[in-house]
Design a protein around this motif. Structure first.
Motif, mmCIF file in Angstrom:
data_model
loop_
_atom_site.group_PDB
_atom_site.id
_atom_site.type_symbol
_atom_site.label_atom_id
_atom_site.label_comp_id
_atom_site.label_asym_id
_atom_site.label_seq_id
_atom_site.Cartn_x
_atom_site.Cartn_y
_atom_site.Cartn_z
ATOM 1 N N THR A 29 42.598 83.341 32.011
ATOM 2 C CA THR A 29 41.470 82.897 32.835
ATOM 3 C C THR A 29 40.194 83.193 32.037
ATOM 4 O O THR A 29 40.001 84.346 31.425
ATOM 5 C CB THR A 29 41.670 84.003 33.937
ATOM 6 O OG1 THR A 29 42.823 83.656 34.772
ATOM 7 C CG2 THR A 29 40.476 83.548 35.089
ATOM 8 N N VAL A 30 39.223 82.410 32.251
ATOM 9 C CA VAL A 30 37.907 82.573 31.710
ATOM 10 C C VAL A 30 36.989 82.762 32.917
ATOM 11 O O VAL A 30 36.809 81.988 33.852
ATOM 12 C CB VAL A 30 37.418 81.236 30.917
ATOM 13 C CG1 VAL A 30 36.183 81.588 30.286
ATOM 14 C CG2 VAL A 30 38.285 81.291 29.435
ATOM 15 N N CYS A 31 36.111 83.841 32.993
ATOM 16 C CA CYS A 31 35.002 83.945 33.840
ATOM 17 C C CYS A 31 33.655 83.509 33.145
ATOM 18 O O CYS A 31 33.214 84.302 32.145
ATOM 19 C CB CYS A 31 35.022 85.259 34.411
ATOM 20 S SG CYS A 31 33.611 85.425 35.503
ATOM 21 N N VAL A 214 41.356 80.888 41.902
ATOM 22 C CA VAL A 214 42.408 80.665 40.976
ATOM 23 C C VAL A 214 43.652 81.415 41.692
ATOM 24 O O VAL A 214 43.595 82.803 42.302
ATOM 25 C CB VAL A 214 42.227 81.118 39.728
ATOM 26 C CG1 VAL A 214 40.981 80.402 39.101
ATOM 27 C CG2 VAL A 214 42.017 82.578 39.681
ATOM 28 N N GLU A 247 40.402 75.811 41.255
ATOM 29 C CA GLU A 247 41.071 75.539 40.484
ATOM 30 C C GLU A 247 41.859 74.403 40.706
ATOM 31 O O GLU A 247 42.413 73.562 39.671
ATOM 32 C CB GLU A 247 42.177 76.871 40.078
ATOM 33 C CG GLU A 247 43.072 76.721 39.143
ATOM 34 C CD GLU A 247 44.171 77.908 39.240
ATOM 35 O OE1 GLU A 247 44.285 78.488 37.934
ATOM 36 O OE2 GLU A 247 44.483 78.271 40.066
ATOM 37 N N ARG A 332 41.407 74.478 31.400
ATOM 38 C CA ARG A 332 40.036 74.506 32.240
ATOM 39 C C ARG A 332 40.077 75.861 32.761
ATOM 40 O O ARG A 332 41.089 76.391 33.158
ATOM 41 C CB ARG A 332 40.019 73.373 33.204
ATOM 42 C CG ARG A 332 40.101 71.974 32.388
ATOM 43 C CD ARG A 332 39.996 70.740 33.610
ATOM 44 N NE ARG A 332 40.113 69.498 32.728
ATOM 45 C CZ ARG A 332 40.156 68.292 33.433
ATOM 46 N NH1 ARG A 332 39.908 68.428 34.758
ATOM 47 N NH2 ARG A 332 40.320 67.213 33.087
ATOM 48 N N TYR A 333 38.895 76.300 33.202
ATOM 49 C CA TYR A 333 38.598 77.307 33.715
ATOM 50 C C TYR A 333 37.600 77.161 35.088
ATOM 51 O O TYR A 333 36.756 76.476 34.809
ATOM 52 C CB TYR A 333 38.207 78.685 32.935
ATOM 53 C CG TYR A 333 37.082 77.967 32.113
ATOM 54 C CD1 TYR A 333 35.790 78.087 32.183
ATOM 55 C CD2 TYR A 333 37.390 77.466 30.580
ATOM 56 C CE1 TYR A 333 34.689 77.703 31.422
ATOM 57 C CE2 TYR A 333 36.474 76.924 29.791
ATOM 58 C CZ TYR A 333 35.285 77.151 30.057
ATOM 59 O OH TYR A 333 34.297 76.710 29.418
ATOM 60 N N THR A 334 37.385 78.147 36.051
ATOM 61 C CA THR A 334 36.549 78.147 37.126
ATOM 62 C C THR A 334 35.458 78.884 36.382
ATOM 63 O O THR A 334 35.586 79.825 35.507
ATOM 64 C CB THR A 334 37.146 78.629 38.462
ATOM 65 O OG1 THR A 334 37.681 79.857 38.171
ATOM 66 C CG2 THR A 334 38.235 77.899 38.971
ATOM 67 N N ALA A 337 36.193 84.237 38.394
ATOM 68 C CA ALA A 337 37.801 84.329 38.619
ATOM 69 C C ALA A 337 37.962 85.870 38.787
ATOM 70 O O ALA A 337 38.351 86.420 39.669
ATOM 71 C CB ALA A 337 38.709 83.897 37.553
#
Length: 338
Positions: A29-31, A214, A247, A332-334, A337
């Motif tokens: 997970t990327v923030c 997510v 997500e 991909r990332y939101t 998160a």
């Protein structure tokens, strides 16, 4: 380095343990966005810190903010600060109220009883924001809540309800005639909360904003959980719909493309999520969107060609396709998160 110079979670042994438990899911997970600024206006009113400065000339013409500087303050300390705010905010209490850190928000749900037990002193309350914290105070997905249904049943004149965080959040279907805006900011919004909104009777609601987040942080909703909202059967006054930080943005775009509620909207917000070319193509292939005043898609994974196509195909609509993202090797990332 002294503990005071560290982020607050690092200064707490409990937070260090909690952070360690999170690491197993953070790797995937990327923030990209951290919340580090506080609002300066709320419900169109300037924000005043309840503990600072002189009393305002008109205590009903400001938004009062209550929070604890000590992030591990006791409930009694928070109650005392809340009482001081009530003493300054006038006989009807604040018109707009922001609750920041209440003490151990990463482990302790907001003490909702403090509002419910003081309902007779909060007759002027029209706007409420619970959990407005920076990431240094508490990461968004760590902020604890509980069943917030009693807020809506106890305050029938409330016009705006906004929450940050969704850990432990519960909501049951309700009828509320005064509510105009409902906002849930989260790194993972439970599907049960979304279904409760769809099953509620909110005839005056014009603004709905949901940060779906997510799965790793509790965002387990699918497009079908939004079906009563998208079908237009609930929320008859809705003019703004935000399905943000999702997500499942591609899935949502396909559902929105055929959703009857869209014809009633003036603004649609699918920003902060993982929308790519497939989702954008679904939007453009669906019902006309040219009646919208604005379409917000910022923080996306569209190709430059598709982003330009969305803008070109919707003349007269203010389309935001800023902040393009690059897909990482893990996906991909939101935007938010953690």
């Amino acid at each position: 380095m002294a503990a005071a110079a560290l982020p607050q979670w690092m200064a707490s042994p409990q937070r260090v343990v909690r952070q360690a438990r999170k690491l197993s899911v953070v790797a995937a997970t990327v923030c990209a966005v951290t919340i580090h600024e506080f609002v300066t206006t709320f419900a169109d009113l300037p924000v005043v810190q309840s503990e600072d400065g002189p009393d305002p000339v008109d205590p009903a013409a400001v938004a009062w903010r209550v929070e604890m500087e000590d992030f591990e303050a006791s409930e009694e300390e928070f109650a005392a600060a809340f009482e001081r705010m009530l003493a300054r905010s006038g006989p009807a209490g604040p018109t707009a109220l922001i609750i920041g850190e209440w003490g151990c928000a990463y482990d302790t749900a907001f003490p909702i009883r403090i509002l419910l037990d003081n309902a007779a002193r909060l007759t002027g309350l029209r706007a409420l924001f619970i959990g407005e914290m920076s990431y240094e105070q508490c990461e968004i997905s760590w902020i604890h809540h509980s069943d917030i249904t009693p807020l809506l049943t106890t305050f029938p004149a409330l016009e705006r309800l906004q929450l940050r965080g969704a850990d432990g959040l519960e909501l049951s279907p309700v009828r509320h005639e005064s509510l105009r805006a409902l906002v849930f900011q989260s790194g993972g919004l439970p599907a049960s909360v979304i279904r409760a909104i769809g099953a509620s009777d909110l005839p005056g609601l014009t603004h709905l904003e949901l940060w779906l987040g997510v799965a790793n942080y509790g965002g387990d909703a699918r497009a079908e959980d939004l079906e009563p909202i998208l079908a237009g059967r609930s929320l008859p006054a809705l003019t703004h719909l935000g399905l943000r930080n999702a997500e499942i943005a591609e899935e949502l775009a396909a559902a929105v493309a055929a959703a009857p509620v869209v014809s009633r909207l003036t603004s649609l917000d699918l920003s902060l999520g993982v929308l790519g070319d497939a989702g954008a193509a679904s939007l453009l292939a669906g019902q006309p969107l040219t009646h919208l005043e604005s379409l917000d898609l910022h923080h996306h994974f569209m190709s430059p060609e598709m982003a330009q196509r969305v803008v070109d195909d919707l003349p007269g609509v203010t389309v935001d396709v800023s902040d393009p993202q690059k897909e990482e090797r893990w996906g991909r990332y939101t935007a938010v998160a953690e």
